[in-house]
Design a protein around this motif. Sequence first.
Motif, mmCIF file in Angstrom:
data_model
loop_
_atom_site.group_PDB
_atom_site.id
_atom_site.type_symbol
_atom_site.label_atom_id
_atom_site.label_comp_id
_atom_site.label_asym_id
_atom_site.label_seq_id
_atom_site.Cartn_x
_atom_site.Cartn_y
_atom_site.Cartn_z
ATOM 1 N N HIS A 112 19.568 1.041 1.943
ATOM 2 C CA HIS A 112 20.267 1.094 3.234
ATOM 3 C C HIS A 112 19.448 1.734 4.350
ATOM 4 N N THR A 140 27.239 5.982 1.148
ATOM 5 C CA THR A 140 27.741 5.182 2.259
ATOM 6 C C THR A 140 28.961 5.832 2.895
ATOM 7 N N HIS A 142 31.265 3.822 3.931
ATOM 8 C CA HIS A 142 32.282 2.817 3.618
ATOM 9 C C HIS A 142 33.312 3.391 2.649
ATOM 10 N N ASN A 166 17.301 2.386 11.453
ATOM 11 C CA ASN A 166 17.271 1.405 10.373
ATOM 12 C C ASN A 166 18.461 1.533 9.425
ATOM 13 N N ASN A 167 19.222 2.621 9.540
ATOM 14 C CA ASN A 167 20.315 2.859 8.597
ATOM 15 C C ASN A 167 21.379 1.774 8.672
ATOM 16 N N THR A 168 21.781 1.275 7.504
ATOM 17 C CA THR A 168 22.849 0.295 7.386
ATOM 18 C C THR A 168 23.982 0.916 6.579
ATOM 19 N N MET A 170 26.125 0.578 3.862
ATOM 20 C CA MET A 170 26.172 -0.297 2.697
ATOM 21 C C MET A 170 27.603 -0.417 2.190
ATOM 22 N N LEU A 174 28.200 -6.235 0.779
ATOM 23 C CA LEU A 174 26.859 -6.406 1.344
ATOM 24 C C LEU A 174 25.796 -6.271 0.266
#
Length: 208
Positions: A112, A140, A142, A166-168, A170, A174
């Motif tokens: 991530h 995460t 989430h 750049n952090n996503t 997660m 996904l």
Amino acid sequence: MENKWEEFARNFEASNNYVVGLKEIQTVKTRLRQHHDLGAVLELGCGNGTYTESLIDASDSIVATDLSLPMLEVSKIRFEHQAKVIVEQADCFALRYKDQSFDTVFMANLLHVIPNPVHALQECMRVLKPGGRIILISFTLHGMTFCNKWALKYRYLRKYGIKSANNTVMTPVLAHELAATAGFQNVITDLLGKRVKAVYLLAEKPDE
């Protein structure tokens, strides 16, 4: 790719214990210890070796890698008396290992934060033997409550500063999509933890 974590190498484990919480980290370690017969393992983004330890008993050998030399210095000291573990530098986007070299690839808290996760997963696919496994862990936001998200963000900011662009965030969906895009099959995902969550993924390289 800029590596902001080098300056935290010496106190990385204590900082993570504060930010994430010991109970949540132990939940992840407990799940990892449920694995058996991992064979030859390649770990990407080993950091200071926090999660490497959880795989030792189930592995024949572990090549624990990271891009950060300061992190590797800490891991080398940590595993200097552990014959199963070799610690060395590697770039997850351009692995120097031969095709079909490993039975298992493991990465924790890497997918991530990198800019092209599918590329990294394709490299994992290349170095895995047919039928080999990939195990992923990504903490995460989430699935967390508003209050727990706020508290985690505060602790993170206090220890590490502002997150990289750049952090996503997660999610199990996904993670499943990324693994499938890279060609993995039999993908299993789960969401671990109570106050702080972690995405867990297990998948296989197709038999050839």
